[in-house]
Design a protein around this motif. Structure first.
Motif, PDB file in Angstrom:
ATOM      1  N   SER A  97       0.848  -1.195   0.000  1.00 31.93           N
ATOM      2  CA  SER A  97       0.000   0.000   0.000  1.00 31.93           C
ATOM      3  C   SER A  97       0.877   1.237   0.000  1.00 31.93           C
ATOM      4  O   SER A  97       2.109   1.159   0.041  1.00 31.93           O
ATOM      5  N   SER A  98       0.248   2.408  -0.023  1.00 32.33           N
ATOM      6  CA  SER A  98       1.012   3.641   0.050  1.00 32.33           C
ATOM      7  C   SER A  98       1.335   3.959   1.505  1.00 32.33           C
ATOM      8  O   SER A  98       0.606   3.557   2.424  1.00 32.33           O
ATOM      9  N   GLU A 101      -1.455   5.823   3.150  1.00 33.40           N
ATOM     10  CA  GLU A 101      -2.610   4.993   3.466  1.00 33.40           C
ATOM     11  C   GLU A 101      -2.334   4.153   4.713  1.00 33.40           C
ATOM     12  O   GLU A 101      -3.214   3.987   5.565  1.00 33.40           O
ATOM     13  N   ARG A 104      -2.757   6.471   7.545  1.00 33.85           N
ATOM     14  CA  ARG A 104      -4.169   6.817   7.774  1.00 33.85           C
ATOM     15  C   ARG A 104      -4.885   5.704   8.539  1.00 33.85           C
ATOM     16  O   ARG A 104      -5.608   5.974   9.506  1.00 33.85           O
ATOM     17  N   VAL A 105      -4.681   4.464   8.114  1.00 30.62           N
ATOM     18  CA  VAL A 105      -5.373   3.336   8.739  1.00 30.62           C
ATOM     19  C   VAL A 105      -4.992   3.217  10.218  1.00 30.62           C
ATOM     20  O   VAL A 105      -5.860   3.114  11.094  1.00 30.62           O
TER      21      VAL A 105
END
Length: 470
Positions: A97-98, A101, A104-105
């Motif tokens: 993933s980035s 991201e 954020r999670v």
């Protein structure tokens, strides 16, 4: 009630001192936040309960509080020596993933966990990636004063030019950083990165920015200094964090902030929480603790709620190490549920709240006095039990327990439980009987408290256990 003078232990002076904010009536607090590359474990949560208790007590003193918690979403490397990979970049590579991201999670999950612990939101969530210009500007201030040098892989702070370096831990830099090698880029082991150059070989970094020194990313330490200054100004009343931040991260924060801003002290009071331990070792992400719950979700199989975990953290002073065990957690859960049952029973009488009697009023004062001596939560809990066991009328005791529980975030005023069906009650009673037969009295007590929280009283006799609804 008399407002008692608040006194706090200052890690910088090694003494408990009266707290007097620089601006009368207003207190500023900065708390080192998480590096959001994975889930925060139980040990990570202790410093935020400390920060929440602190801000609650400051407001109890009538102060307006501005609280900032940072989110480290770039720049925290896997080694204190400014070596290794960025933890966010590494997590992104592993997950496919980035990096943003991933951040954020885990940030959202961290915030959810804080809510479950009744930790109030700070006034500002400061993300490192959203404060790059402030970090670059602070590095430029240090450079203009001749306190930096350029190494092969980045721009470094020269600790040899700061005679006050290491004051927080009261140890020479060479001793504090014995585990850190100087390497090709560093002149001294204690020197630390302000800006790291993006590598020319290997995977391309996702998070990098142009700067006067070339494309790269900020060091971990400069982030906190720049963000704290941006939101709280050049002087901060209180800075909180874990005890593991003292030797490196917070010494570095002090050095770069005081030299860049030309102020001393940058922070008036430093507060550090002790470790959460298991088998004598610090609970951390880098160690595997198979026999303990690593995060809040894993407490449930033990019959422990986040509120019970918060109560457990209060059973030791924040500066004292606390040993994690299933028995201690269940005991804390049972204790909190018993207090909640008293509050609920008092509310069920429909009696109008009345001012506490003189005896209960004295205990309220005693509770506040305990918190005003360096946030002595264990003493405050002891006062709650004095109130619970007092001979005063139940509605008075319940009302005061609810009030004081709210002060320290224990959530004793939960709404009454929904009526459970008989089959579920019978199942819980059967589990409790099994626990009693196995002489697991802590689990037995926890299940009794759970039943009480559901409005069910269990009565034991030589013939066995029976139950009835409140």
């Amino acid at each position: 009630m008399t407002v008692t003078e608040l006194r706090l232990y200052n890690s910088l002076t090694r003494a408990i001192e009266p707290f007097r904010p620089r601006t009368p009536g207003r207190a500023t607090v900065y708390s080192c936040g998480p590096t959001v590359y994975s889930r925060q474990h139980l040990g990570n949560m202790r410093p935020y309960v400390l920060a929440d208790l602190l801000t609650r007590v400051l407001r109890l003193q009538g102060l307006e509080v501005k609280h900032v918690i940072n989110i480290t979403d770039v720049g925290h490397l896997t080694d204190d020596a400014d070596q290794g990979e960025d933890k966010l970049e590494l997590a992104a590579q592993r997950s496919g993933s980035s990096a943003l991201e991933v951040a954020r999670v885990w940030t959202e999950l961290f915030k959810r966990d804080l809510q479950r612990l009744e930790v109030r939101e700070p006034d500002v969530w400061a993300r490192a990636t959203e404060h790059i210009p402030e970090q670059v500007a602070m590095i430029q201030q240090l450079e203009a004063k001749g306190l930096t040098y350029r190494g092969e892989d980045g721009v470094y702070f020269d600790t040899a030019k700061d005679p006050g370096y290491g004051a927080l831990s009261r140890a020479k830099a060479s001793a504090e950083h014995a585990r850190v090698s100087a390497g090709a880029s560093k002149r001294n082991p204690a020197d630390f990165a302000l800006w790291k150059f993006s590598p020319t070989e290997g995977p391309q970094r996702q998070l990098e920015w142009p700067s006067p020194w070339g494309v790269g990313f900020p060091g971990w330490h400069i982030e906190c200094s720049a963000m704290a200054t941006r939101h709280l100004g050049p002087h901060i009343d209180i800075h909180t964090g874990g005890i593991d931040h003292v030797a490196v991260h917070h010494n570095n924060e002090i050095a770069q902030s005081e030299n860049a801003l030309g102020v001393r002290p940058w922070v008036q009071v430093w507060m550090h929480g002790a470790w959460l331990l298991f088998d004598g070792e610090k609970v951390s992400k880098s160690r595997s603790h198979e026999r303990l719950p690593p995060n809040l979700d894993d407490l449930s199989p033990l019959g422990v709620t986040p509120g019970g975990f918060r109560y457990y953290l209060y059973t030791a002073h924040y500066r004292s190490p606390l040993n994690l065990s299933g028995e201690a957690l269940r005991g804390a859960e049972t204790a909190r549920k018993r207090l909640r049952a008293i509050v609920r029973a008092g509310a069920a009488t429909d009696a109008a709240p009345t001012p506490p009697s003189s005896a209960l009023g004295a205990l309220r004062q005693k509770f506040h006095d305990a918190l005003c001596v360096d946030l002595d939560a264990p003493r405050a809990l002891a006062v709650l039990w004095q109130i619970a066991d007092h001979s005063a009328p139940l509605p008075e005791r319940a009302h005061l327990l609810r009030e004081l529980g709210d002060v320290i975030g224990l959530g004793l005023a939960a709404p009454p439980p929904a009526m459970e069906d008989d089959a579920l009650v019978e199942s819980l009673v059967a589990r409790r009987n099994q626990a009693r037969e196995a002489r697991d009295f802590a689990l037995s007590d926890a299940l009794r408290a759970e039943l009480l929280a559901k409005g069910v009283i269990v009565e034991d006799s030589p013939a066995g256990s029976t139950w009835r609804r409140l």
